[in-house]
Design a protein around this motif. Structure first.
Motif, PDB file in Angstrom:
ATOM      1  N   PHE A 142       0.824  -1.208   0.000  1.00  0.00           N
ATOM      2  CA  PHE A 142       0.000   0.000   0.000  1.00  0.00           C
ATOM      3  C   PHE A 142       0.859   1.258   0.000  1.00  0.00           C
ATOM      4  CE2 PHE A 142      -3.549  -2.714   1.453  1.00  0.00           C
ATOM      5  CZ  PHE A 142      -4.566  -2.215   0.649  1.00  0.00           C
ATOM      6  N   SER A 143       1.954   1.262   0.770  1.00  0.00           N
ATOM      7  CA  SER A 143       2.799   2.453   0.830  1.00  0.00           C
ATOM      8  C   SER A 143       3.445   2.745  -0.515  1.00  0.00           C
ATOM      9  CB  SER A 143       3.869   2.293   1.911  1.00  0.00           C
ATOM     10  OG  SER A 143       4.688   1.161   1.669  1.00  0.00           O
ATOM     11  N   VAL A 144       3.823   1.710  -1.258  1.00  0.00           N
ATOM     12  CA  VAL A 144       4.417   1.904  -2.586  1.00  0.00           C
ATOM     13  C   VAL A 144       3.354   2.402  -3.568  1.00  0.00           C
ATOM     14  CG1 VAL A 144       5.593   0.768  -4.507  1.00  0.00           C
ATOM     15  CG2 VAL A 144       6.179   0.153  -2.160  1.00  0.00           C
ATOM     16  N   LEU A 145       2.168   1.821  -3.488  1.00  0.00           N
ATOM     17  CA  LEU A 145       1.080   2.259  -4.370  1.00  0.00           C
ATOM     18  C   LEU A 145       0.690   3.699  -4.071  1.00  0.00           C
ATOM     19  CD1 LEU A 145      -0.977   1.551  -6.566  1.00  0.00           C
ATOM     20  CD2 LEU A 145      -2.463   0.618  -4.786  1.00  0.00           C
ATOM     21  N   GLN A 146       0.645   4.070  -2.788  1.00  0.00           N
ATOM     22  CA  GLN A 146       0.326   5.448  -2.437  1.00  0.00           C
ATOM     23  C   GLN A 146       1.407   6.399  -2.939  1.00  0.00           C
ATOM     24  OE1 GLN A 146      -2.644   6.676  -0.567  1.00  0.00           O
ATOM     25  NE2 GLN A 146      -1.774   8.326  -1.793  1.00  0.00           N
ATOM     26  N   THR A 174      -6.527   1.396 -25.659  1.00  0.00           N
ATOM     27  CA  THR A 174      -7.183   2.690 -25.839  1.00  0.00           C
ATOM     28  C   THR A 174      -6.494   3.862 -25.153  1.00  0.00           C
ATOM     29  OG1 THR A 174      -8.613   2.289 -23.911  1.00  0.00           O
ATOM     30  CG2 THR A 174      -9.421   1.537 -26.075  1.00  0.00           C
ATOM     31  N   GLU A 175      -5.731   3.605 -24.086  1.00  0.00           N
ATOM     32  CA  GLU A 175      -5.110   4.701 -23.331  1.00  0.00           C
ATOM     33  C   GLU A 175      -3.680   4.330 -22.957  1.00  0.00           C
ATOM     34  OE1 GLU A 175      -7.481   6.787 -20.405  1.00  0.00           O
ATOM     35  OE2 GLU A 175      -9.214   5.554 -20.919  1.00  0.00           O
ATOM     36  N   ARG A 176      -2.869   4.055 -23.970  1.00  0.00           N
ATOM     37  CA  ARG A 176      -1.503   3.593 -23.713  1.00  0.00           C
ATOM     38  C   ARG A 176      -0.660   4.654 -23.022  1.00  0.00           C
ATOM     39  NH1 ARG A 176       0.458   0.727 -28.674  1.00  0.00           N
ATOM     40  NH2 ARG A 176      -0.755  -1.019 -27.844  1.00  0.00           N
ATOM     41  N   GLY A 177      -0.981   5.929 -23.251  1.00  0.00           N
ATOM     42  CA  GLY A 177      -0.249   6.997 -22.563  1.00  0.00           C
ATOM     43  C   GLY A 177      -0.451   6.929 -21.062  1.00  0.00           C
ATOM     44  N   LEU A 178      -1.676   6.640 -20.628  1.00  0.00           N
ATOM     45  CA  LEU A 178      -1.950   6.451 -19.201  1.00  0.00           C
ATOM     46  C   LEU A 178      -1.165   5.262 -18.680  1.00  0.00           C
ATOM     47  CD1 LEU A 178      -3.521   6.731 -16.527  1.00  0.00           C
ATOM     48  CD2 LEU A 178      -5.381   5.433 -17.586  1.00  0.00           C
ATOM     49  N   LEU A 179      -1.117   4.200 -19.445  1.00  0.00           N
ATOM     50  CA  LEU A 179      -0.393   3.008 -19.019  1.00  0.00           C
ATOM     51  C   LEU A 179       1.103   3.296 -18.887  1.00  0.00           C
ATOM     52  CD1 LEU A 179      -1.031   0.126 -18.257  1.00  0.00           C
ATOM     53  CD2 LEU A 179      -0.701  -0.536 -20.643  1.00  0.00           C
ATOM     54  N   LEU A 180       1.662   4.075 -19.809  1.00  0.00           N
ATOM     55  CA  LEU A 180       3.073   4.467 -19.711  1.00  0.00           C
ATOM     56  C   LEU A 180       3.325   5.226 -18.412  1.00  0.00           C
ATOM     57  CD1 LEU A 180       5.951   4.874 -20.817  1.00  0.00           C
ATOM     58  CD2 LEU A 180       5.096   6.887 -22.054  1.00  0.00           C
ATOM     59  N   ASP A 181       2.440   6.168 -18.088  1.00  0.00           N
ATOM     60  CA  ASP A 181       2.588   6.940 -16.843  1.00  0.00           C
ATOM     61  C   ASP A 181       2.572   6.016 -15.625  1.00  0.00           C
ATOM     62  OD1 ASP A 181       2.696   9.266 -18.309  1.00  0.00           O
ATOM     63  OD2 ASP A 181       0.580   9.779 -17.992  1.00  0.00           O
ATOM     64  N   VAL A 182       1.712   5.006 -15.658  1.00  0.00           N
ATOM     65  CA  VAL A 182       1.606   4.075 -14.542  1.00  0.00           C
ATOM     66  C   VAL A 182       2.883   3.244 -14.417  1.00  0.00           C
ATOM     67  CG1 VAL A 182       0.415   1.994 -13.744  1.00  0.00           C
ATOM     68  CG2 VAL A 182      -0.904   3.984 -14.511  1.00  0.00           C
ATOM     69  N   ILE A 193       5.866   4.070 -15.282  1.00  0.00           N
ATOM     70  CA  ILE A 193       6.924   4.949 -14.768  1.00  0.00           C
ATOM     71  C   ILE A 193       6.737   5.195 -13.278  1.00  0.00           C
ATOM     72  CG2 ILE A 193       7.861   7.294 -14.884  1.00  0.00           C
ATOM     73  CD1 ILE A 193       7.163   7.247 -17.912  1.00  0.00           C
ATOM     74  N   ALA A 194       5.501   5.470 -12.860  1.00  0.00           N
ATOM     75  CA  ALA A 194       5.236   5.768 -11.448  1.00  0.00           C
ATOM     76  C   ALA A 194       5.560   4.573 -10.559  1.00  0.00           C
ATOM     77  CB  ALA A 194       3.771   6.176 -11.280  1.00  0.00           C
ATOM     78  N   ILE A 195       5.182   3.372 -10.982  1.00  0.00           N
ATOM     79  CA  ILE A 195       5.478   2.182 -10.173  1.00  0.00           C
ATOM     80  C   ILE A 195       6.986   1.963 -10.090  1.00  0.00           C
ATOM     81  CG2 ILE A 195       5.256  -0.325 -10.017  1.00  0.00           C
ATOM     82  CD1 ILE A 195       2.540  -0.117 -11.293  1.00  0.00           C
ATOM     83  N   ALA A 196       7.677   2.059 -11.230  1.00  0.00           N
ATOM     84  CA  ALA A 196       9.120   1.824 -11.238  1.00  0.00           C
ATOM     85  C   ALA A 196       9.853   2.803 -10.332  1.00  0.00           C
ATOM     86  CB  ALA A 196       9.656   1.919 -12.664  1.00  0.00           C
ATOM     87  N   LYS A 197       9.452   4.068 -10.363  1.00  0.00           N
ATOM     88  CA  LYS A 197      10.121   5.070  -9.525  1.00  0.00           C
ATOM     89  C   LYS A 197       9.811   4.867  -8.046  1.00  0.00           C
ATOM     90  CE  LYS A 197      10.730   8.785 -12.899  1.00  0.00           C
ATOM     91  NZ  LYS A 197      10.434  10.200 -13.242  1.00  0.00           N
ATOM     92  N   SER A 198       8.602   4.420  -7.747  1.00  0.00           N
ATOM     93  CA  SER A 198       8.245   4.193  -6.346  1.00  0.00           C
ATOM     94  C   SER A 198       8.892   2.936  -5.789  1.00  0.00           C
ATOM     95  CB  SER A 198       6.717   4.100  -6.207  1.00  0.00           C
ATOM     96  OG  SER A 198       6.115   5.326  -6.568  1.00  0.00           O
ATOM     97  N   LEU A 199       9.144   1.960  -6.640  1.00  0.00           N
ATOM     98  CA  LEU A 199       9.819   0.737  -6.204  1.00  0.00           C
ATOM     99  C   LEU A 199      11.314   0.956  -5.984  1.00  0.00           C
ATOM    100  CD1 LEU A 199       8.266  -1.997  -8.552  1.00  0.00           C
ATOM    101  CD2 LEU A 199       7.985  -1.837  -6.069  1.00  0.00           C
TER     102      LEU A 199
END
Length: 812
Positions: free
Chosen positions: A553-557, A606-614, A616-622
């Motif tokens: 949860f802390s990583v997802l937040q 349909t929304e690959r740009g959103l998926l790219l952002d996700v 990146i966000a997960i990788a940086k938080s990990l």
């Protein structure tokens, strides 16, 4: 202390009794402690005034600036000596009598180390860590880590972190402890004491926390402050902190009164049954074993009046199995009987494996747990893996070899612990009495085959739910008032036909959503989900797709940022819901995996740009949670990152032409990691072999490892096929890399299939294009094919490659 509701007080005491509270401490907690010279330990403010006077700088100069002016001799005089050899004051006496999850301190003194040393009342050992200590995500349960964020007088050579510039430098360097604190402070329960909310580094740590980000099912977080002002109250309200107007000593007395009988680590970890607490096993071994495994009791519980997350599609926990909320499937009987037969087989010379391999969402976990429950009721000892971390194999062997009967190890997500389980069951005093009951997704079947190739295995594929099972499923949901169609209630047989061919999780979703097609349901749920919640759900879905344990949860937040509270997706009214993992309450998973996977692939289209952002966000938080220690310990974050960066199975299928953008965006956080460069090399190999080889060589330079060597060899062999000139040189280099990888693995008692298949395929292509093996190469190849034929004798692919290679060598 602010008035607490009964529910808030109950959750506080419950969290405290389970050791879930973290501490963040400042100099105010040490004011009645003394140093080696018998002097009172100075507060941060008193130290600041002393330095200003000594250094002849304005009396308003901040400590961070004054400390920069100290000479090495003055550092020793004013910092190291006055804060060493401390004796704790009486105000801290109660602190070690509680179980704590983690401790962080801004103090450089060794007061807490002295408090725990030789303290018979302490519930845990104290592990003292400096801000630059190796990151260990898996402390033993009986140990609580204390992290000195500003340095410690016990390690003066490392230095102290007082200035803003020093602090910023360590933050830029991805300091694991500092980023970990920032992440968990947003979601987990904390007690903050002895420090002002005005300090700049505390402001940084609290920047991810709002009044809405903490998890709802945990105790509240507190600021302990004897002299609060209006600004203090404002900060508490802003960050969701309960203000206790008093000292830490007074607060500990309140906790002592609320929880007078406090559990020990053993109380929380060890089973109640005395016959499982074997006298021949040392207490530390018992604790470590039951930290990794739980004893399956086979209880019978009355059904709850209210439906829980399992009926929404989440994986089961034992209470769901105990209440018989699952459907009794035909496969259950077969698996049960095969397991009993293997347990009772006379003259069995080694361990055995009963393996449920299937796609996600078909009910593998539920089936394995139901069979384990039935075995336990029949008197069989069943131990289920409950850790997300690396299993302590020494403790497991030390305990299991003392049992007086055959037993079963239940290993859901077997691939996560495959090598450790193999080590345990291969031990001579364990092997003849154990059967492993495992469950895993199909895509990991190759790993299971490789690791357990020499273990007799019965593979089970779950059939689709038949009409009887589907009608039982419908009846279960009707009993809880969850069937959304009147016709389905009156004519269950017809609607059981409607669900024919669906996986369990898809069927559950359709029952709850008026039996519409899954794509229609997912589209509607996505449309009803607020825009700011969508990336959060997609991140959880992607993490679960990569690693079935989910995401902390802390990583997802942290990945989502402070503007949206992850906990909101746990609410029953939310269109796309998350759930707490049944295995580990700190982890989030999608409530229904079928919905999550279908949505993930819809967003990919349909929304690959959103998926790219996700991504990146997960990788940086990990990134702050993963280092070489975490990789070695196979922490959940390390395993999730490994899968997230997989170019062939994850990145390219989801991001396609945006794949390179993902790797480039996270380079600064991950360029230390050899796997990062391996995957970039494999991506570049499709378009630019020169760049690919450069990336692969860089990976080997970072870490000479069989994996990096195999990747480099694979790309060199691809270059060999693409170019006519120099193929002998290229093949020779690839051959040496793969030979070294194979022999390195053998040296460490590890054998994986990839170096062998890469070598054999490359050699075959080399011979097909007119190449000639040297005498040395031919000799080694003969040895390697013999080894592979034995080690991977159940693998048809490698058998075919070896036969092809043998034919080419004979013709040559």
């Amino acid at each position: 202390m602010a008035e607490l509701s009964n529910e808030t007080f109950r959750t506080m005491i419950l969290s405290l009794s389970r050791g879930r509270y973290n501490l963040l401490l400042g100099s105010g907690i040490s004011l009645d402690s003394t140093n080696a010279a018998g002097e009172r330990v100075k507060s941060a403010e008193d130290l600041r005034k002393e330095l200003c006077s000594t250094l002849d700088v304005p009396e308003t100069t901040p400590l961070s600036q004054a400390a920069q002016l100290l000479s090495p001799e003055q550092v020793e005089r004013f910092l190291t000596k006055p804060y060493s050899g401390c004796t704790p004051g009486p105000s801290l006496a109660l602190l070690p009598t509680f179980l704590w999850r983690r401790m962080f301190t801004f103090n450089i003194d060794d007061v807490l180390e002295a408090l725990y040393r030789g303290n018979g009342a302490a519930k845990q050992r104290l592990g003292s860590l400096n801000f630059n200590s190796a990151f260990d995500p898996t402390p033993e349960h009986e140990c609580v880590n204390l992290v000195h964020l500003h340095g410690t007088a016990r390690e003066p050579s490392t230095g102290y972190v007082f200035s803003h510039t020093e602090y910023a430098r360590y933050m830029r360097e991805q300091n694991h402890w500092m980023h970990m604190l920032s992440g968990i402070l947003a979601t987990e329960p904390f007690i903050i004491a002895g420090t002002s909310l005005n300090e700049i580094d505390l402001e940084f740590y609290l920047s991810q926390r709002t009044a809405h980000t903490p998890m709802k099912d945990r105790g509240p977080s507190f600021l302990v402050e004897p002299n609060p002002n209006r600004i203090t109250r404002h900060h508490c309200e802003r960050h969701g902190l309960v203000l206790f107007e008093g000292t830490l000593e007074g607060f500990l007395r309140v906790l002592d009164k609320g929880l007078p009988s406090r559990p020990t680590v053993s109380d929380l970890v060890l089973p109640d049954r005395s016959n499982l607490r074997l006298a021949s096993v040392a207490p530390p071994t018992l604790l470590r074993f039951f930290s990794d495994f739980e004893f399956v009791e086979g209880k019978e519980e009355a059904r709850s009046a209210l439906p829980g997350p399992f009926l929404g599609g989440r994986e089961p926990e034992w209470s769901d199995i105990n209440q018989h909320l699952d459907v009794e499937r035909r496969a259950n009987t077969r698996i049960y009987e095969e397991t009993r037969r293997l347990l009772n087989a006379r003259g069995r010379s080694g361990p055995a494996l009963v393996m449920v391999l299937d796609e996600a969402g078909v009910g593998k976990s539920t089936t394995a747990m139901r069979v384990a429950h039935s075995l336990a009721q029949a008197g069989v000892y069943v131990f289920s893996i409950k850790t997300n971390m690396r299993i302590d194999t020494r403790a497991a062997i030390g305990y299991l070899k003392e049992l007086d009967r055959p037993f079963v190890l239940l290993a859901d997500r077997l691939g996560d612990h495959a090598e450790q389980i193999l080590e345990i069951i291969s031990h001579s005093e364990v092997s003849e009495r154990v059967v492993v009951l495992g469950a895993e997704r199909n895509y990991r079947s190759e790993l299971i085959d490789i690791v357990f190739g020499g273990v007799p295995t019965i593979n089970v594929v779950l059939d689709k739910l038949d009409q009887t099972e589907l009608r039982e499923l419908l009846e279960s949901y009707r009993g809880f008032g969850l069937v959304a169609s009147k016709q389905a209630i009156t004519d269950p047989a017809r609607f059981a036909q409607v669900l024919s061919g669906d996986s369990v999780t898809v069927a559950v979703c359709r029952i709850l959503e008026d039996f519409r097609a899954l794509d229609s349901i997912v589209k509607e749920l996505w449309g009803e989900t607020p825009a700011d919640a969508r990336p959060v759900y997609v991140a959880a879905a992607l993490a679960h797709h990569c690693h079935s344990a989910g995401i902390r949860f802390s990583v997802l937040q942290s990945a989502s940022g402070p503007l949206y509270a992850v906990r909101e997706l746990l609410d029953k009214g939310h269109p796309l819901r998350l759930a707490v993992s049944p295995l580990e309450s700190d982890f989030a998973i999608p409530l229904n995996s079928a919905v999550a996977d279908r949505l993930l692939h819809s967003v990919q289209r349909t929304e690959r740009g959103l998926l790219l952002d996700v991504f990146i966000a997960i990788a940086k938080s990990l990134a702050p949670m993963v280092n070489r220690m975490a990789i070695k310990l196979r922490s959940p974050e390390a395993r999730l990152a490994q899968r997230l960066f997989d170019v062939d199975k994850i990145v390219r299928p989801f991001l396609d032409h945006m794949s390179e953008s993902f790797y480039v965006a996270v380079q600064s956080a991950w360029e230390w990691n050899s796997r990062y460069w391996e995957q970039r090399a494999l991506l570049a190999a499709e378009t630019d072999l020169a760049i690919a080889i450069s990336h692969a060589r860089h990976a080997v330079a970072i870490e000479k490892h069989p994996f990096t060597q195999t990747t480099l060899a694979k790309i060199i062999l691809k270059q060999m096929e693409a170019e006519q000139r120099g193929k002998e040189r290229l093949f020779g280099e690839a051959f040496d890399l793969l030979s070294d990888a194979i022999e390195s693995e053998a040296l460490h008692s590890r054998t994986t299939i990839h170096p062998f298949t890469t070598l054999f395929s490359g050699a075959a292509r080399f011979l097909e294009t007119g190449g000639t093996l040297t005498e040395r190469q031919a000799g080694r190849l003969s040895t390697y094919t013999a080894e592979a034929a034995y080690n991977f004798r159940h693998d048809r692919q490698i058998d075919a490659i070896i036969r092809k290679l043998d034919g080419l060598i004979e013709r040559g």
